[in-house]
Design a protein around this motif. Sequence first.
Motif, PDB file in Angstrom:
ATOM      1  N   GLU A  33      37.032  38.065  50.788  1.00 14.36           N
ATOM      2  CA  GLU A  33      37.338  37.536  52.165  1.00 14.36           C
ATOM      3  C   GLU A  33      36.927  38.458  53.218  1.00 14.36           C
ATOM      4  OE1 GLU A  33      40.987  39.151  50.462  1.00 14.36           O
ATOM      5  OE2 GLU A  33      39.590  37.910  49.902  1.00 14.36           O
ATOM      6  N   ARG A  34      36.581  39.580  52.748  1.00 10.02           N
ATOM      7  CA  ARG A  34      36.205  40.687  53.901  1.00 10.02           C
ATOM      8  C   ARG A  34      34.734  41.133  53.874  1.00 10.02           C
ATOM      9  NH1 ARG A  34      41.174  45.258  54.535  1.00 10.02           N
ATOM     10  NH2 ARG A  34      39.864  45.560  56.209  1.00 10.02           N
ATOM     11  N   VAL A  35      33.807  40.185  52.987  1.00 10.57           N
ATOM     12  CA  VAL A  35      32.608  40.373  52.907  1.00 10.57           C
ATOM     13  C   VAL A  35      31.938  39.041  53.360  1.00 10.57           C
ATOM     14  CG1 VAL A  35      30.593  40.613  51.353  1.00 10.57           C
ATOM     15  CG2 VAL A  35      32.825  41.806  50.710  1.00 10.57           C
ATOM     16  N   ASP A  36      31.058  39.109  54.283  1.00 14.18           N
ATOM     17  CA  ASP A  36      30.020  37.928  54.707  1.00 14.18           C
ATOM     18  C   ASP A  36      29.139  37.521  53.708  1.00 14.18           C
ATOM     19  OD1 ASP A  36      28.759  36.072  56.035  1.00 14.18           O
ATOM     20  OD2 ASP A  36      28.807  37.197  57.934  1.00 14.18           O
ATOM     21  N   VAL A  37      29.791  36.664  52.547  1.00  9.82           N
ATOM     22  CA  VAL A  37      29.007  36.273  51.576  1.00  9.82           C
ATOM     23  C   VAL A  37      27.726  35.560  51.995  1.00  9.82           C
ATOM     24  CG1 VAL A  37      28.939  35.296  49.217  1.00  9.82           C
ATOM     25  CG2 VAL A  37      30.876  36.538  49.974  1.00  9.82           C
ATOM     26  N   ALA A  38      27.963  34.559  52.954  1.00  9.62           N
ATOM     27  CA  ALA A  38      26.837  33.530  53.253  1.00  9.62           C
ATOM     28  C   ALA A  38      25.743  34.443  54.137  1.00  9.62           C
ATOM     29  CB  ALA A  38      27.611  32.512  54.200  1.00  9.62           C
ATOM     30  N   LEU A  65      28.694  36.359  40.177  1.00 10.32           N
ATOM     31  CA  LEU A  65      28.592  36.387  41.306  1.00 10.32           C
ATOM     32  C   LEU A  65      29.529  35.717  42.497  1.00 10.32           C
ATOM     33  CD1 LEU A  65      24.714  35.481  40.887  1.00 10.32           C
ATOM     34  CD2 LEU A  65      25.410  37.541  42.165  1.00 10.32           C
ATOM     35  N   ALA A  66      29.845  36.061  43.620  1.00 10.20           N
ATOM     36  CA  ALA A  66      30.444  35.432  44.442  1.00 10.20           C
ATOM     37  C   ALA A  66      29.958  34.229  45.144  1.00 10.20           C
ATOM     38  CB  ALA A  66      30.734  36.529  45.814  1.00 10.20           C
ATOM     39  N   ASP A  67      28.571  34.339  45.360  1.00 12.68           N
ATOM     40  CA  ASP A  67      27.782  32.795  45.485  1.00 12.68           C
ATOM     41  C   ASP A  67      26.888  32.654  44.315  1.00 12.68           C
ATOM     42  OD1 ASP A  67      26.513  30.905  46.532  1.00 12.68           O
ATOM     43  OD2 ASP A  67      25.947  31.917  48.405  1.00 12.68           O
ATOM     44  N   PRO A  68      26.984  31.612  43.451  1.00 14.61           N
ATOM     45  CA  PRO A  68      26.242  31.318  42.642  1.00 14.61           C
ATOM     46  C   PRO A  68      24.838  30.872  42.849  1.00 14.61           C
ATOM     47  CG  PRO A  68      28.194  30.342  42.112  1.00 14.61           C
ATOM     48  CD  PRO A  68      28.459  30.890  43.559  1.00 14.61           C
ATOM     49  N   ALA A  69      24.826  30.491  44.152  1.00 12.34           N
ATOM     50  CA  ALA A  69      23.652  29.958  44.700  1.00 12.34           C
ATOM     51  C   ALA A  69      22.272  31.062  44.821  1.00 12.34           C
ATOM     52  CB  ALA A  69      23.608  29.206  46.047  1.00 12.34           C
ATOM     53  N   TRP A  70      22.828  32.279  44.851  1.00 14.09           N
ATOM     54  CA  TRP A  70      22.085  33.664  44.879  1.00 14.09           C
ATOM     55  C   TRP A  70      21.100  33.241  43.663  1.00 14.09           C
ATOM     56  CZ3 TRP A  70      20.726  37.417  41.613  1.00 14.09           C
ATOM     57  CH2 TRP A  70      20.053  38.727  42.238  1.00 14.09           C
ATOM     58  N   ASP A  71      19.820  33.720  43.705  1.00 14.90           N
ATOM     59  CA  ASP A  71      19.075  33.773  42.617  1.00 14.90           C
ATOM     60  C   ASP A  71      18.210  35.196  42.587  1.00 14.90           C
ATOM     61  OD1 ASP A  71      17.784  32.819  40.265  1.00 14.90           O
ATOM     62  OD2 ASP A  71      16.733  31.361  40.948  1.00 14.90           O
ATOM     63  N   ALA A 109      17.493  47.775  53.567  1.00 17.13           N
ATOM     64  CA  ALA A 109      16.953  47.864  52.253  1.00 17.13           C
ATOM     65  C   ALA A 109      17.844  47.111  51.151  1.00 17.13           C
ATOM     66  CB  ALA A 109      16.671  49.132  51.953  1.00 17.13           C
ATOM     67  N   LEU A 110      19.008  46.861  51.608  1.00 18.91           N
ATOM     68  CA  LEU A 110      20.150  46.492  50.580  1.00 18.91           C
ATOM     69  C   LEU A 110      19.746  45.210  49.613  1.00 18.91           C
ATOM     70  CD1 LEU A 110      22.853  47.378  49.996  1.00 18.91           C
ATOM     71  CD2 LEU A 110      23.845  45.654  51.300  1.00 18.91           C
ATOM     72  N   ARG A 111      19.987  45.301  48.643  1.00 13.85           N
ATOM     73  CA  ARG A 111      19.617  44.122  47.724  1.00 13.85           C
ATOM     74  C   ARG A 111      20.734  43.930  46.755  1.00 13.85           C
ATOM     75  NH1 ARG A 111      14.829  46.552  44.300  1.00 13.85           N
ATOM     76  NH2 ARG A 111      15.563  44.828  42.722  1.00 13.85           N
ATOM     77  N   VAL A 112      22.065  44.524  46.849  1.00 13.14           N
ATOM     78  CA  VAL A 112      22.994  44.005  45.955  1.00 13.14           C
ATOM     79  C   VAL A 112      24.531  44.883  46.375  1.00 13.14           C
ATOM     80  CG1 VAL A 112      22.598  45.719  44.098  1.00 13.14           C
ATOM     81  CG2 VAL A 112      24.325  43.993  43.488  1.00 13.14           C
ATOM     82  N   LEU A 113      25.358  43.936  46.567  1.00 12.99           N
ATOM     83  CA  LEU A 113      26.694  44.633  46.812  1.00 12.99           C
ATOM     84  C   LEU A 113      27.470  44.201  45.542  1.00 12.99           C
ATOM     85  CD1 LEU A 113      27.145  42.904  50.294  1.00 12.99           C
ATOM     86  CD2 LEU A 113      27.227  45.424  50.239  1.00 12.99           C
ATOM     87  N   ALA A 114      28.377  45.176  45.209  1.00 10.57           N
ATOM     88  CA  ALA A 114      29.229  44.808  43.903  1.00 10.57           C
ATOM     89  C   ALA A 114      30.607  45.421  44.321  1.00 10.57           C
ATOM     90  CB  ALA A 114      28.799  45.802  42.900  1.00 10.57           C
ATOM     91  N   GLY A 158      19.163  37.531  50.916  1.00  9.71           N
ATOM     92  CA  GLY A 158      18.657  37.482  49.626  1.00  9.71           C
ATOM     93  C   GLY A 158      19.540  38.745  48.718  1.00  9.71           C
ATOM     94  N   ILE A 159      20.745  39.045  49.407  1.00 10.15           N
ATOM     95  CA  ILE A 159      21.394  40.176  48.712  1.00 10.15           C
ATOM     96  C   ILE A 159      22.491  39.469  48.013  1.00 10.15           C
ATOM     97  CG2 ILE A 159      23.109  41.927  49.334  1.00 10.15           C
ATOM     98  CD1 ILE A 159      21.998  42.023  52.242  1.00 10.15           C
ATOM     99  N   ALA A 160      22.502  39.904  46.558  1.00 11.48           N
ATOM    100  CA  ALA A 160      23.352  39.615  45.829  1.00 11.48           C
ATOM    101  C   ALA A 160      24.962  40.224  45.995  1.00 11.48           C
ATOM    102  CB  ALA A 160      23.076  39.929  44.162  1.00 11.48           C
ATOM    103  N   VAL A 161      25.794  39.239  45.732  1.00 15.72           N
ATOM    104  CA  VAL A 161      27.060  39.823  45.882  1.00 15.72           C
ATOM    105  C   VAL A 161      27.914  39.608  44.566  1.00 15.72           C
ATOM    106  CG1 VAL A 161      29.459  39.654  47.099  1.00 15.72           C
ATOM    107  CG2 VAL A 161      27.368  39.052  48.338  1.00 15.72           C
ATOM    108  N   VAL A 162      28.035  40.729  43.767  1.00 14.83           N
ATOM    109  CA  VAL A 162      28.449  40.906  42.507  1.00 14.83           C
ATOM    110  C   VAL A 162      30.054  40.959  42.647  1.00 14.83           C
ATOM    111  CG1 VAL A 162      28.613  42.315  40.278  1.00 14.83           C
ATOM    112  CG2 VAL A 162      26.607  41.800  41.595  1.00 14.83           C
ATOM    113  N   VAL A 163      30.837  40.206  41.795  1.00 16.94           N
ATOM    114  CA  VAL A 163      32.246  40.422  41.640  1.00 16.94           C
ATOM    115  C   VAL A 163      32.686  40.853  40.271  1.00 16.94           C
ATOM    116  CG1 VAL A 163      33.020  39.208  43.505  1.00 16.94           C
ATOM    117  CG2 VAL A 163      32.429  37.863  41.208  1.00 16.94           C
ATOM    118  N   THR A 164      33.772  41.340  39.847  1.00 20.46           N
ATOM    119  CA  THR A 164      34.103  41.797  38.597  1.00 20.46           C
ATOM    120  C   THR A 164      35.436  41.178  38.118  1.00 20.46           C
ATOM    121  OG1 THR A 164      35.279  43.657  39.611  1.00 20.46           O
ATOM    122  CG2 THR A 164      33.083  44.091  39.050  1.00 20.46           C
ATOM    123  N   PRO A 165      35.336  39.809  37.965  1.00 20.20           N
ATOM    124  CA  PRO A 165      36.452  39.036  37.668  1.00 20.20           C
ATOM    125  C   PRO A 165      37.456  39.390  36.387  1.00 20.20           C
ATOM    126  CG  PRO A 165      34.704  37.786  37.128  1.00 20.20           C
ATOM    127  CD  PRO A 165      34.179  39.182  37.590  1.00 20.20           C
TER     128      PRO A 165
END
Length: 328
Positions: free
Chosen positions: A76-81, A310-316, A64-69, A87-94
């Motif tokens: 490097e330890r997250v399979d962002v691709a 976002l780690a992957d700006p291609a996510w929408d 059911a996951l929709r977002v990883l923050a 369809g899961i967003a990978v949020v980062v906190t730069p």
Amino acid sequence: MNLKASAPVVVALGLVDPALVVGHLPPGSRFVAEPSDADLRAAVGAVVRADADVDVALLDRMPALRVLARTGVGVERVDVAEATRRGIAVVVTPGAGTHAVAEGAMAMVLHLVKRLRATTECVAQGRWADRGGLVLGDLEGATIGIVGFGRIGRRVGTLAAPFGMTVVAHDPYLGTGTTLDGAELVTLDELRSRAHVVTLHLPLTPQTQHLVDDAFLAAVPPGAVLVNCGRGGLLDLDAAAEALADGRLSGLGLDVFDPEPPVHHPVFDHPDVVLSPHVMGLSVGATRATFTAAAQGVTDVLAGRRPAALADPAWDVPDRTTQQQEEQ
């Protein structure tokens, strides 16, 4: 009533203090600091620490996951691709830990240049007469070379300039021959030949793995100081140990390691080495800001908004109509 829609489950992947995130998650959501398999299956969001591995196997357990923050920027330890494919967003906190990490890097520089371990031992061990043999360095007039000139690298440059240091920087995504935020942008070869202090702030990629190796350290001025608050894999520790032994380096500061926690390395016992367990970005203020940003990222995605980073700006942002139909 649809529980997933009305009471979203958000889990911790790694150690997360609920007090730092609960107030910033969607109203009515349930935060689980130590999730069971059932919690993982129900989770629509996750707050992810640096030491958590998020691979295909874990994603399969969280349908059911929709977002990883991610609390930080290293993924490097997250399979962002794979997350993006699902369809899961990978949020980062730069921005949250920028000042804290930069201050930590400069603290290590000062510790090593001013030889604070040796001065402390001189007093604590009753060797006052030995103070004449202590050789303390100066920041004024020295050149600091910043490898990786993003938010943290630029903040390091800002902190170094008032000490009277010349600031040079290299970043593979920036050009050379110009000045940016008070730093002269140079090639990596020029930086390592000029810098009395080198500080590392690059992400870890196949291209930057062991960027600092024997060849790099052979070119630094004798007696240089090296600080790594970027990623452990940027530095070949064996090469650093040899450089300390032959005087190419007079000090080494490490906040990051590969792996973490690290296997004991002989360089850790060297008197001119200062170590910290990847905590420079975890000051009181930075920790609060990081977890707030992560929780806000979860909230944004669950509310159908694009998060700040976002780690992957291609996510929408998914189509809300389709998303609501899937939840019913």
